[in-house]
Design an enzyme around this catalytic site. Structure first.
Site, mmCIF file in Angstrom:
data_model
loop_
_atom_site.group_PDB
_atom_site.id
_atom_site.type_symbol
_atom_site.label_atom_id
_atom_site.label_comp_id
_atom_site.label_asym_id
_atom_site.label_seq_id
_atom_site.Cartn_x
_atom_site.Cartn_y
_atom_site.Cartn_z
ATOM 1 N N GLN A 181 0.818 -1.230 0.000
ATOM 2 C CA GLN A 181 0.000 0.000 0.000
ATOM 3 C C GLN A 181 0.847 1.274 0.000
ATOM 4 O O GLN A 181 0.298 2.376 0.017
ATOM 5 C CB GLN A 181 -0.946 0.011 1.215
ATOM 6 C CG GLN A 181 -2.036 -1.046 1.166
ATOM 7 C CD GLN A 181 -3.087 -0.771 0.082
ATOM 8 O OE1 GLN A 181 -3.277 0.360 -0.356
ATOM 9 N NE2 GLN A 181 -3.770 -1.817 -0.356
ATOM 10 N N CYS B 6 -10.322 -7.283 -0.733
ATOM 11 C CA CYS B 6 -9.848 -8.643 -1.001
ATOM 12 C C CYS B 6 -10.693 -9.661 -0.252
ATOM 13 O O CYS B 6 -10.816 -10.790 -0.681
ATOM 14 C CB CYS B 6 -8.392 -8.803 -0.589
ATOM 15 S SG CYS B 6 -7.285 -7.780 -1.545
ATOM 16 N N SER C 153 3.346 -4.403 -5.380
ATOM 17 C CA SER C 153 2.407 -4.882 -6.397
ATOM 18 C C SER C 153 1.979 -3.706 -7.281
ATOM 19 O O SER C 153 1.474 -2.700 -6.778
ATOM 20 C CB SER C 153 1.178 -5.481 -5.703
ATOM 21 O OG SER C 153 0.216 -5.848 -6.659
ATOM 22 N N HIS D 149 -0.424 -2.974 -9.409
ATOM 23 C CA HIS D 149 -1.779 -2.455 -9.647
ATOM 24 C C HIS D 149 -2.261 -1.492 -8.568
ATOM 25 O O HIS D 149 -3.309 -0.857 -8.717
ATOM 26 C CB HIS D 149 -2.783 -3.597 -9.867
ATOM 27 C CG HIS D 149 -3.167 -4.373 -8.645
ATOM 28 N ND1 HIS D 149 -4.344 -4.158 -7.982
ATOM 29 C CD2 HIS D 149 -2.554 -5.369 -7.984
ATOM 30 C CE1 HIS D 149 -4.433 -5.006 -6.959
ATOM 31 N NE2 HIS D 149 -3.351 -5.750 -6.939
HETATM 32 N N1 PLP Z 1 -0.673 -6.894 0.798
HETATM 33 C C1 PLP Z 1 -1.465 -5.829 0.981
HETATM 34 C C2 PLP Z 1 -1.202 -4.907 2.129
HETATM 35 C C3 PLP Z 1 -2.511 -5.562 0.087
HETATM 36 O O1 PLP Z 1 -3.290 -4.505 0.269
HETATM 37 C C4 PLP Z 1 -2.731 -6.469 -0.982
HETATM 38 C C5 PLP Z 1 -3.874 -6.285 -1.886
HETATM 39 O O2 PLP Z 1 -4.894 -5.721 -1.542
HETATM 40 C C6 PLP Z 1 -1.858 -7.557 -1.133
HETATM 41 C C7 PLP Z 1 -0.851 -7.742 -0.222
HETATM 42 C C8 PLP Z 1 -2.008 -8.518 -2.266
HETATM 43 O O3 PLP Z 1 -1.546 -7.921 -3.463
HETATM 44 P P1 PLP Z 1 -2.010 -8.510 -4.886
HETATM 45 O O4 PLP Z 1 -3.402 -8.050 -5.112
HETATM 46 O O5 PLP Z 1 -1.052 -7.909 -5.856
HETATM 47 O O6 PLP Z 1 -1.877 -9.985 -4.803
#
Ligand code: PLP
Length: 394
Positions: free
Chosen positions: A188, A334, A208, A210
């Protein structure tokens, strides 16, 4: 009629869910485009078309390294933040023969927590560190939890639900002094926080694309040299043998372009977003009685606004706001779809029935003040549909 409302709003939607994902920016898309059809070579091929791709990855790696303040070969490109987190924890654990002790916080993303649970089943001991009401990990608690067989600490840089920023530099410094590896999930953070691995005192860091106007399906793990990690995807020798599979050239180019842009705009964007965030928080607090702010006001991501509303069901509030043209989320996007209160809010000591009424608004580069003015009106109307104002009066 309902169908009509939804159709109508799709054309006029205001996106306030940037912590879930972000649109690919035009510059990033333009940088990626040639690598789909013109420069389509396999980066492992020896011929010129392959070598063009190889060079593109080399440059991308260098750009990313310059922002993290590390060497290019210390970056492993992956398919996501989730994969980076898995590789960090499982890779180190496997290199340690699945023996010993790991420390994580209770408010990590599921990509860390589920991996920790898996490792527990494989025989590792895991300590889950408590947080305070605002979601802070106390560095002392981490240090006190260290045992003679502890080999890894993983604490997220900033929380995806409540936006609380951890003092990674202090935790990392103390953990490293004890000779223990420090990983941070910084998914984040880009575009909002400093990613300098030396200042942060981290040995591994997950990212990440995106989340910062790059493409979905590409992530990175920074790994300090000398650290033994076991690859989790076996096959070819890509990514120094740490992550097999033909490289996602366009994605990697997009990752580096997006990270450079996010970093270049960081200072200006942090100021702008912080003002908008503070405006929205105070409007909600002033106009909606008993709105409960979650997270910390001081150490908070500049784009995060999160509240709980008593006697409200978060997911239906999100649906009502969507019908009014606003895209937001409840707890973590998520984990939306899973019924149950957010583990993050529960860990902050919020009661389950209150935690079920959570709302997360996350701002981004297209957010304007007038969107937020309209959002407050829509939020009040949506809460009213739930009978919120009547209930809190009684
Ligand atoms: N870690 C955190 C703090 C996240 O906010 C997210 C996704 O929301 C992830 C890991 C996972 O990332 P990805 O969507 O690229 O798998």
């Amino acid at each position: 009629m309902v169908f009509f409302i939804i159709m109508f709003n799709k054309n006029t939607q205001v996106y306030l869910d940037y912590a879930s994902t972000s649109p690919v920016s035009e510059d990033v898309l333009n940088a990626m485009k040639p690598y789909f059809s013109e420069k389509y070579g396999n980066a492992s091929s020896l011929h010129s078309i392959g070598q063009d791709s190889n060079l593109a990855i080399k440059h991308a790696r260098e750009k990313v390294a310059s922002i993290l303040n590390c060497n290019a070969y210390e970056i492993i490109f992956t398919s996501s933040g989730t994969e980076s987190d898995n590789l960090a924890l499982k890779g180190i654990a496997e290199a340690n023969n699945f023996k010993g002790h790991i420390i994580v916080s209770k408010i990590e993303h599921k990509a860390i927590l589920e991996t920790a649970t898996y490792l527990e089943k494989r025989g590792l001991d895991i300590t889950y560190i408590n947080v305070d009401k605002k979601g802070h990990v106390n560095p002392k608690d981490v240090i006190n939890a260290i045992r003679s067989d502890t080999f890894l600490v993983s604490i997220m840089y900033a929380n995806n639900e409540i936006g609380t920023i951890q003092n990674i530099s202090s935790i990392g410094n103390q953990v490293q002094k004890k000779g223990i590896l420090m990983h941070t999930d910084a998914v984040q953070a880009p575009g909002l926080l400093d990613l300098n691995i030396e200042k942060l005192h981290v040995d591994m860091m997950s990212l990440s694309a995106h989340k910062f106007y790059g493409p979905k399906g590409v992530g990175a793990l920074y790994v300090r040299p000398g650290i033994q990690i076991a690859p989790q995807i076996l096959g070819g020798s890509q990514e120094r043998g740490m992550r097999a599979s033909t490289e996602n050239v366009a994605g990697i180019v997009g990752f580096s372009e997006a990270l450079c842009l996010a970093d270049a705009n960081r200072e200006k964007e942090v100021c702008r977003l912080s003002e908008l965030r503070d405006y929205l928080i105070s409007e909600i607090q002033n106009q909606i009685p008993k709105a409960i702010l979650t997270g910390d006001m001081k150490n908070r991501l500049p784009n995060n606004i999160s509240f709980c509303f008593e006697a409200v069901e978060g997911e239906s509030l999100v649906m009502r706001l969507s019908q009014r043209g606003f895209c937001v989320s409840s707890a973590s996007a998520c984990s939306s779809g899973n019924i149950g209160a957010s583990h993050v809010l529960l860990a902050c000591g919020i009661k389950k029935d209150v935690a079920l009424g959570s709302l997360r608004v996350t701002l981004g580069k297209f957010t304007k003040k007038k969107d937020l003015e309209r959002f407050v009106i829509a939020l009040k109307a949506s809460l009213n549909t739930n009978g919120f104002f009547q209930k809190i009066r009684t």
